[in-house]
Design an enzyme around this catalytic site. Structure first.
Site, PDB file in Angstrom:
ATOM      1  N   SER A 130      13.841  26.249  12.873  1.00 36.10           N
ATOM      2  CA  SER A 130      12.771  26.749  12.169  1.00 36.10           C
ATOM      3  C   SER A 130      13.296  27.827  11.184  1.00 36.10           C
ATOM      4  CB  SER A 130      11.841  27.574  13.243  1.00 36.10           C
ATOM      5  OG  SER A 130      10.627  28.290  12.463  1.00 36.10           O
ATOM      6  N   THR A 145      12.182  32.203  11.470  1.00 36.16           N
ATOM      7  CA  THR A 145      12.770  33.340  12.289  1.00 36.16           C
ATOM      8  C   THR A 145      14.064  33.965  11.628  1.00 36.16           C
ATOM      9  OG1 THR A 145      11.684  32.761  14.567  1.00 36.16           O
ATOM     10  CG2 THR A 145      13.791  34.139  14.523  1.00 36.16           C
ATOM     11  N   LYS A 173      17.011  20.340  18.242  1.00 33.69           N
ATOM     12  CA  LYS A 173      16.147  20.070  17.118  1.00 33.69           C
ATOM     13  C   LYS A 173      16.773  20.599  15.995  1.00 33.69           C
ATOM     14  CE  LYS A 173      11.429  19.779  15.549  1.00 33.69           C
ATOM     15  NZ  LYS A 173       9.979  20.145  16.183  1.00 33.69           N
TER      16      LYS A 173
END
Length: 372
Positions: A182, A185, A222
């Protein structure tokens, strides 16, 4: 009908508020036994031809809801009712956190895309574990649990933070996902570097084994679409080396210039991860590269820009055993999963492949004996 509702109602509403409202309706419908049964019959008819096996798990089909939609495991039954074969909840962090301040979700209508900088807003792994443990399911889709780093945790303490979540959640997960991709963050994507990713994945594997000694919880990672090709190869080799069960390709992108975006520049300039149709080509490219590297030694999950049955079928041919979506659900509405699954069944029937498993990777070819 949904297109009219979206144009007249949802598109005029703040995207995050619209999400909570629509998801609330889905969850409410799933709590009413007769209603959920009727809706499941309409939205989620099952086709035996689509049954798949992934990470040793038998699934009714390959199409699932990606992480990010149900962050706190509050709507699994509702999403299964709408036809999703698996639901990946999260991202869940070791401690609860509110995420980034609003406004943090944006629709790019002209591009059928979203930009989010939510920041892993969730109830924390202890609360989510309790919710999963006390859940009385009306439906039994495969449930994946996606875990990430708590924002306030220092990068040097990231492994311990992931381990805490893994120990709490592994026993309630059909599969576990380590999210290191992601963009919302700080420092998280740095964990994709192999010298940092190896000890992280090893520690999470050990934590899951300690927490659930009587079964092996499948472990996946991921990755981001923004990795260089050489780094994708390195992560693929590491996944094989560590015996991971799968790789999810891909998360959202921080790219903008190369995507041919048509939305206003002031909107596309918003920081955060971009998902939806513009991500399709790069996400598929990453998936093909992974499959060419690892073949069927690990299971690949294709996500990013999946809008239609054609997109899902393309991911299967590119190497995906499972396919996920999210952003298109916002634009396509409640019949979306049904249309994708029906279309997949039709494409399989028209293909030379007897099963979906036989079609996986057919558009790529087999990897070399030793890709390193």
């Amino acid at each position: 009908m949904y297109d009219i509702l979206f144009r007249l109602f949802f598109r005029r509403m703040d995207p995050e508020r619209a999400h909570h409202l629509a998801f609330g309706w889905i969850r409410l419908a799933a709590r009413v036994p007769v209603l959920r049964g009727l809706l499941a019959a309409v939205f989620a008819p099952r086709d035996p031809a689509l049954k798949v096996t992934a990470f040793g798990l038998q699934m009714s089909g390959p199409f699932g809801m990606a992480a990010g939609f149900d962050k706190n495991a509050v709507g699994i039954d509702g999403l299964a009712m709408l036809g999703f074969d698996h639901v990946e909840i999260g991202t869940v962090t070791g401690s609860p956190q509110p995420g980034n301040p609003p406004k943090r979700l944006f629709r790019l209508l002209a591009d059928r895309a979203l930009i989010n900088r939510m920041g892993f807003n969730n109830d924390g792994s202890a609360a989510v574990a309790h919710r999963l443990a006390t859940r009385t399911p009306a439906f039994r889709p495969t449930v994946g649990v996606n875990i990430g780093k708590t924002k306030v945790v220092a990068e040097d303490d990231a492994v311990a933070d992931y381990v805490t979540s893994a120990e709490r959640l592994a026993g309630h997960a059909d599969y576990l996902v380590v999210n290191v991709s992601s963009p919302n963050t700080p420092g998280l994507r740095d964990l994709q570097a192999v010298d940092r990713l190896r000890p992280l994945l090893s520690a999470v594997r050990a934590a899951a084994d300690r927490a659930v000694p009587d079964r092996r919880v499948p472990l996946l990672v991921k990755i981001a679409p923004d990795l260089a090709d050489a780094d994708i190869d390195t992560v693929a080799d590491l996944a094989v080396e560590l015996g991971l069960d799968g790789v999810i390709a891909t998360n959202t992108t921080i790219a903008r210039d190369s995507l041919g975006l048509r939305s206003p520049a002031a909107l596309t300039a918003e920081t955060g991860g971009l998902s939806g149709a513009p991500l399709k080509d790069r996400s598929t490219e990453v998936l093909r590269r992974l499959y060419a590297r690892v073949g069927d030694r690990i299971t690949l999950v294709g996500v990013g820009g999946v809008d239609s049955a054609d997109d899902a079928w393309e991911r299967v041919l590119a190497g995906a055993t499972l396919v996920q979506g999210y952003s298109a659900f916002i634009y396509r509405g409640p019949f979306w999963a049904r249309r994708v699954r029906r279309g997949l069944a039709a494409r399989l029937a028209d293909s030379p492949y007897p099963t979906l498993a036989a079609a996986v990777g057919a558009g790529v070819g087999r990897p070399e004996e030793d890709p390193r």
